[in-house]
Design an enzyme around this catalytic site. Structure first.
Site, PDB file in Angstrom:
ATOM      1  N   ARG A 145       1.061  -1.141   0.252  1.00  0.00           N
ATOM      2  CA  ARG A 145       0.145   0.031  -0.031  1.00  0.00           C
ATOM      3  C   ARG A 145       0.816   1.086   0.002  1.00  0.00           C
ATOM      4  O   ARG A 145       1.900   1.390   0.501  1.00  0.00           O
ATOM      5  CB  ARG A 145      -0.867   0.043   1.300  1.00  0.00           C
TER       6      ARG A 145
ATOM      7  N   GLU B 161      -3.605   7.923  -4.160  1.00  0.00           N
ATOM      8  CA  GLU B 161      -4.140   7.282  -5.334  1.00  0.00           C
ATOM      9  C   GLU B 161      -5.672   8.007  -5.983  1.00  0.00           C
ATOM     10  O   GLU B 161      -6.495   8.097  -4.892  1.00  0.00           O
ATOM     11  CB  GLU B 161      -4.314   5.861  -5.350  1.00  0.00           C
TER      12      GLU B 161
ATOM     13  N   HIS C 233      -1.796   0.672  -9.652  1.00  0.00           N
ATOM     14  CA  HIS C 233      -2.259  -0.300  -8.535  1.00  0.00           C
ATOM     15  C   HIS C 233      -3.008  -1.459  -9.430  1.00  0.00           C
ATOM     16  O   HIS C 233      -4.389  -1.713  -9.339  1.00  0.00           O
ATOM     17  CB  HIS C 233      -3.456   0.292  -7.732  1.00  0.00           C
TER      18      HIS C 233
END
Ligand code: DGY
Length: 330
Positions: free
Chosen positions: A245, A274, A292
């Site tokens: 993450r 993000e 991602h």
């Protein structure tokens, strides 16, 4: 609220997912389906969930105590992701809301991508392609994009869950890489032997690895686990890759380590903020950055949604969740 089995449960599917995979849910429940590919605003989410018993969400929808208070009928939240840092699990537990996630089904796909990102970063594939497309390549040259090797190197994996172990297997068996690992809990000896991985404290791992790959989930304690001090302990010319993450890495510190030349390269599939990367990342040299997508093969993404559907049907049908998130503090 008491559960009335004669009524079809009301379920929100918060994002556009695979229609055919949702079909069993459509048959068993009253479905509200956000067919848009935009994530719901917190206001929309609150309005949509107000009268629902179940929710199928992605990693973009946040579930917190205030939202739960506005949704008194909610019984189960199924995220199609393995990570669940976007769900306040203690707040759900306090209100009797079951939370499920999607472990296991994405391990191999995510590990494939971890290897690709590691190799791509180490060998500067992104920067080399941009250089060529921008018409900058004038002649072959011995040092052009000449960086480190992955084969025969030492890879430190931080987060030795199923994904970390799947990366370790690929690197050790395929490329003769020596594996060090760090984990909150040391693996049991049999699993350690099977992984061919040696346990190290985080600092030792950073000092002894040529490349470091983060594959751990986010938690408040792991915020900026890799900051300026940790980067300074990494070997000169080494590589940092993050498939966990974004919040695990202090991004300005990472950018500084790339600019100074201390780090040889970095690969990030995840980043704070993000979907908008911090501009310091976009300016940093030798950084391969992707949106991602580590688990984004079609079979795997479909399997993740299917598992979320199965979890919802199990819990709303009065049974146990198939893959509940670990209890808070476990
Ligand atoms: C996950 O499943 O947690 C992946 O990061 C995709 O969001």
């Amino acid at each position: 609220m008491t559960h009335d089995p004669s009524r079809r449960p009301r379920v929100l599917v918060a994002r556009k997912l695979f229609d055919d995979v949702l079909q069993p849910l459509r048959e068993a429940c009253e479905l509200q389906y956000n067919e848009s590919d935009d994530s719901a605003t917190p206001q929309q989410l609150r309005a949509w969930l107000r009268d629902k018993q179940g929710a199928l969400i992605t990693g973009s929808e946040r579930i917190d105590g205030a939202l739960l208070d506005a949704c008194p009928e909610l019984r189960v939240v199924a995220t199609m992701t393995v990570g669940y840092d976007h769900v306040d699990v203690p707040a759900c537990a306090a209100r009797g809301v079951v939370v499920t996630h999607a472990p296991d089904v994405l391990d191999e796909t995510t590990a494939d991508f971890g290897m690709a990102l590691l190799l791509g970063a180490v060998r500067q594939i992104g920067a080399a392609e941009r250089y060529l497309r921008e018409g900058l390549w004038k002649r072959w040259s011995a040092e052009l994009f000449a960086g480190a090797d992955l084969h025969g190197s030492t890879l430190g994996i931080v987060g030795m869950g199923r994904i970390g172990r799947a990366v370790a297997r690929r690197a050790a068996l395929g490329l003769g890489v020596r594996i060090l690992y760090h984990n909150r809990r040391r693996l049991d000896p049999a699993l350690e032997r099977e992984s061919g991985a040696e346990y190290r404290g985080l600092d030792e791992l950073l000092r002894q690895s040529d490349h470091v790959l983060l594959a751990l989930p986010y938690s408040a304690e792991a915020r900026h686990l890799i900051g300026a001090a940790e980067l300074a302990h990494m070997r000169p010319g080494s590589t940092l890759v993050n498939i966990g993450r974004g919040g695990l890495v202090d991004e300005p510190a990472l950018a500084a380590a790339l600019h100074s030349g201390h780090l040889g390269a970095a690969g990030l599939d995840v980043f704070e903020g993000e979907p908008t990367p911090n501009p310091v990342l976009l300016d940093a040299p030798r950084l391969l950055i992707t949106p991602h997508i580590a688990s984004a093969s079609l079979p795997t993404r479909r399997a993740m949604v299917r598992l979320a559907v199965d979890n919802l049907l199990a819990v709303l049908g009065g049974g146990a969740a198939l893959t509940p998130v670990p209890a808070p503090g476990a």
